[in-house]
Design a protein around this motif. Structure first.
Motif, PDB file in Angstrom:
ATOM      1  N   LEU A 241       0.399   2.858  -8.670  1.00  0.00           N
ATOM      2  CA  LEU A 241       1.177   1.812  -9.331  1.00  0.00           C
ATOM      3  C   LEU A 241       2.645   1.809  -8.918  1.00  0.00           C
ATOM      4  CD1 LEU A 241      -0.268   1.908 -12.965  1.00  0.00           C
ATOM      5  CD2 LEU A 241      -0.998   0.530 -11.014  1.00  0.00           C
ATOM      6  N   GLY A 242       3.236   2.996  -8.780  1.00  0.00           N
ATOM      7  CA  GLY A 242       4.637   3.084  -8.396  1.00  0.00           C
ATOM      8  C   GLY A 242       5.573   3.062  -9.587  1.00  0.00           C
TER       9      GLY A 242
ATOM     10  N   ARG B 217      -1.285  -3.707  -3.903  1.00  0.00           N
ATOM     11  CA  ARG B 217      -1.202  -2.342  -3.411  1.00  0.00           C
ATOM     12  C   ARG B 217       0.254  -1.874  -3.433  1.00  0.00           C
ATOM     13  NH1 ARG B 217      -4.360  -3.290   1.764  1.00  0.00           N
ATOM     14  NH2 ARG B 217      -5.239  -4.839   0.378  1.00  0.00           N
ATOM     15  N   PHE B 218       0.408  -0.555  -3.491  1.00  0.00           N
ATOM     16  CA  PHE B 218       1.717   0.086  -3.525  1.00  0.00           C
ATOM     17  C   PHE B 218       1.805   1.031  -2.333  1.00  0.00           C
ATOM     18  CE2 PHE B 218       3.919   4.048  -5.070  1.00  0.00           C
ATOM     19  CZ  PHE B 218       5.215   3.563  -4.940  1.00  0.00           C
TER      20      PHE B 218
ATOM     21  N   TRP C   6       6.250  -9.065   0.082  1.00  0.00           N
ATOM     22  CA  TRP C   6       6.599  -7.650   0.107  1.00  0.00           C
ATOM     23  C   TRP C   6       7.877  -7.489  -0.704  1.00  0.00           C
ATOM     24  CZ3 TRP C   6       6.111  -3.612   4.421  1.00  0.00           C
ATOM     25  CH2 TRP C   6       4.800  -3.571   4.916  1.00  0.00           C
TER      26      TRP C   6
ATOM     27  N   CYS D 217      13.419   6.197  -5.790  1.00  0.00           N
ATOM     28  CA  CYS D 217      11.972   6.235  -5.999  1.00  0.00           C
ATOM     29  C   CYS D 217      11.425   7.644  -5.806  1.00  0.00           C
ATOM     30  CB  CYS D 217      11.278   5.280  -5.032  1.00  0.00           C
ATOM     31  SG  CYS D 217      11.755   3.559  -5.223  1.00  0.00           S
TER      32      CYS D 217
ATOM     33  N   ASP E  59       1.486  -3.785 -17.491  1.00  0.00           N
ATOM     34  CA  ASP E  59       0.808  -2.832 -16.606  1.00  0.00           C
ATOM     35  C   ASP E  59      -0.222  -2.014 -17.369  1.00  0.00           C
ATOM     36  OD1 ASP E  59       2.765  -3.771 -14.849  1.00  0.00           O
ATOM     37  OD2 ASP E  59       2.953  -1.826 -13.864  1.00  0.00           O
TER      38      ASP E  59
ATOM     39  N   THR F 216      10.549  -4.516  -1.774  1.00  0.00           N
ATOM     40  CA  THR F 216      10.930  -3.131  -1.485  1.00  0.00           C
ATOM     41  C   THR F 216      12.247  -2.806  -2.158  1.00  0.00           C
ATOM     42  OG1 THR F 216       9.831  -3.209   0.667  1.00  0.00           O
ATOM     43  CG2 THR F 216      11.440  -1.456   0.331  1.00  0.00           C
TER      44      THR F 216
ATOM     45  N   PRO G 236       0.863  -6.507  -8.272  1.00  0.00           N
ATOM     46  CA  PRO G 236       0.811  -5.907  -6.937  1.00  0.00           C
ATOM     47  C   PRO G 236      -0.621  -5.514  -6.571  1.00  0.00           C
ATOM     48  CG  PRO G 236       2.641  -4.989  -8.197  1.00  0.00           C
ATOM     49  CD  PRO G 236       1.822  -5.812  -9.149  1.00  0.00           C
TER      50      PRO G 236
ATOM     51  N   CYS H  43       8.459   3.042  -2.283  1.00  0.00           N
ATOM     52  CA  CYS H  43       9.201   1.945  -2.920  1.00  0.00           C
ATOM     53  C   CYS H  43       8.737   0.539  -2.551  1.00  0.00           C
ATOM     54  CB  CYS H  43      10.689   2.036  -2.558  1.00  0.00           C
ATOM     55  SG  CYS H  43      11.566   3.411  -3.283  1.00  0.00           S
ATOM     56  N   THR H  44       7.575   0.345  -1.967  1.00  0.00           N
ATOM     57  CA  THR H  44       7.177  -0.984  -1.516  1.00  0.00           C
ATOM     58  C   THR H  44       5.950  -1.475  -2.272  1.00  0.00           C
ATOM     59  OG1 THR H  44       8.096  -0.663   0.695  1.00  0.00           O
ATOM     60  CG2 THR H  44       6.406  -2.352   0.471  1.00  0.00           C
ATOM     61  N   TYR H  45       6.020  -2.725  -2.717  1.00  0.00           N
ATOM     62  CA  TYR H  45       4.943  -3.343  -3.489  1.00  0.00           C
ATOM     63  C   TYR H  45       4.499  -4.615  -2.772  1.00  0.00           C
ATOM     64  CZ  TYR H  45       7.178  -0.343  -6.936  1.00  0.00           C
ATOM     65  OH  TYR H  45       7.730   0.726  -7.575  1.00  0.00           O
TER      66      TYR H  45
END
Length: 472
Positions: free
Chosen positions: A120-121, A141-142, A88, A97, A408, A90, A139, A146-148
């Motif tokens: 994607l974030g 999932r997003f 994780w 963010c 990306d 963050t 990643p 702000c967490t990947y």
């Protein structure tokens, strides 16, 4: 074994960092509850380029099996010693963010803009593992804002070193607003562990079985990893070797046309050298026609966006029975080089290309000509300047050529290309997955085509064009 059960550390495992406090556990649990709901309401219409994410169960850190690291600007929770290994990551500045999502327009297309922001974030990373295999994890999932979450799956268990770089912020790796703005990566080290991690894969490939993967690494091995193969006492990539004396070449007439941009020309040169029995890399050669034996010819056609083939496929393709094609990096180049294509533009163009080529193949068969084989090759990865190398000639070359070629963007495009090829039943070669593990090691030419990952791409092309009619 459940991810929440205590895991007895391997003797080979070095575990760094402090265990989570009770307050940290409460914070993580709250973050999960708040953000899973956010992920679940993302509609499919906001994912115009990728297949819908597999939002099954989100892996949740446990203080029994994970360690917590406070880094410069980020918190990293390391849960690599579990039956479902993951990290994780963050960002500490949650407000940054939220502000980026509100103020930055990633795309003028509303669906694409929402997909980039919700799926994607704002940040981009490069997470690399080196050990019995080399792989790069994106990643999975997003969790806004702000967490990947990086879920890790390796093809061979063993001891791995980890490198985590922060590459971009404020959606810089995907933004497509502003035709003149190039992507400027700024790789910053978050974790560079000289310590080793034992990463137990959910699906093992035993070392003695790895030799079976040497001619089919992208299909048989884990996607995006490069498997070292034991050949006696030495470790070797052991490429799929062919040479002009193979009698199967003369079983029937083959005429293979390679077409596309400069990246495709480099692939053409690689394949030609391999067919001559020389697996070593050399810069792309200018020769546009190669003959092997009496019945195999291979031809090169420069056609950056494949517009020449589309304008008159009969005149271009009737003399051949196989086409290996792709427009590689052309849409991602600098604006002055007709690059900076938006995601929807790339998708629409490839749809049109595939429509023309598959229609030609069907019409050709109706005209009594031999069956026509199509092999679409996706874009390879583009180098990333490793931290502390910004002043080197190689890095200067990379920065001057990058255009919009972020990992990306290339990864997203590859997923689109693969899906479109599957819809049309066209063979696809994932050049990005094979080459992205090598983007931190590049030559002064600013390209990954000289990397070992390109050997895997050549392997896959040779398997697709099937010169020896194996299995037919």
């Amino acid at each position: 074994m459940d991810a929440t059960e205590p895991v007895k550390p391997s003797a080979a495992t070095v575990h760094v960092g402090t265990h989570c406090t009770l307050g940290t556990v409460i914070w993580l649990a709250t973050l999960v509850i708040l953000n899973i709901a956010t992920v679940c309401i993302i509609s499919n219409r906001n994912r115009p380029h990728l297949q819908p994410l597999q939002v099954a169960t989100t892996p949740v850190p446990s203080f029994l099996t994970c360690s917590y690291h406070k880094l410069d600007g980020f918190d990293v929770t390391d849960c690599l010693r579990t039956s479902r290994p993951f990290l994780w990551v963050t960002r500490k500045g949650r407000d940054e963010c939220v502000a980026a999502a509100a103020s930055v327009r990633a795309s003028m297309d509303e669906d694409t803009d929402a997909w980039i922001k919700n799926t994607l974030g704002p940040d981009a990373f490069h997470l690399q593992f080196d050990g019995p295999a080399r792989l790069v994890a994106a990643p999975s999932r997003f969790l806004p804002p702000c967490t990947y979450i990086f879920e890790v799956s390796v093809p061979l268990d063993g001891i791995y070193n980890l490198t985590l770089l922060h590459v971009a912020t404020d959606f810089g790796a995907m933004v497509e607003v502003g035709q003149k703005a190039d992507f400027v990566p700024r790789a910053r080290v978050l974790v560079r562990s000289r310590d080793v991690f034992f990463v137990p894969p959910p699906r093992k490939v035993q070392l003695e079985e790895a030799s079976k993967l040497r001619c089919d690494r992208l299909l048989g091995a884990e996607k995006g990893s490069f498997v070292k193969v034991w050949m006696g006492a030495k470790v070797s990539p052991e490429p799929f070797l062919m040479h002009r004396n193979d009698s199967c070449f003369d079983a029937r007439v083959h005429s293979v046309l390679f077409a596309g941009d400069t990246r495709m020309k480099e692939l053409y040169a690689w394949v030609a050298r391999r067919l001559r029995g020389d697996p070593a890399y050399a810069p792309a050669e200018s020769k546009s026609l190669h003959t092997f034996g009496s019945n195999l010819t291979m031809t090169w056609m420069q056609d950056d966006f494949l517009r020449g083939i589309m304008s008159d496929p009969i005149a271009t393709l009737d003399a051949h029975d196989k086409l290996v094609f792709g427009f590689g990096h052309a849409p991602f180049l600098r604006a002055a080089e007709e690059g900076h294509w938006k995601m929807n533009q790339i998708k629409t163009h490839l749809k049109n290309v595939l429509e023309v080529l598959t229609s030609y193949a069907a019409d050709r068969h109706a005209r009594g000509l031999p069956l026509f084989q199509l092999v679409l090759t996706g874009p390879p990865a583009f180098p990333l300047c490793a931290p502390a190398t910004e002043e080197t000639p190689a890095c200067s070359e990379i920065q001057s050529k990058v255009g919009w070629r972020s990992s990306d963007r290339l990864r997203t495009s590859t997923a689109t290309w693969k899906a479109l090829a599957s819809e049309r039943d066209v063979a696809f070669v994932d050049a990005f997955a094979a080459t992205v593990p090598w983007i931190l090691e590049t030559s002064v030419e600013g390209t990954v085509v000289g990397s070992p990952g390109m050997q895997a791409v050549v392997d896959e092309v040779l398997h697709r064009i099937n010169l020896c009619d194996v299995g037919l």
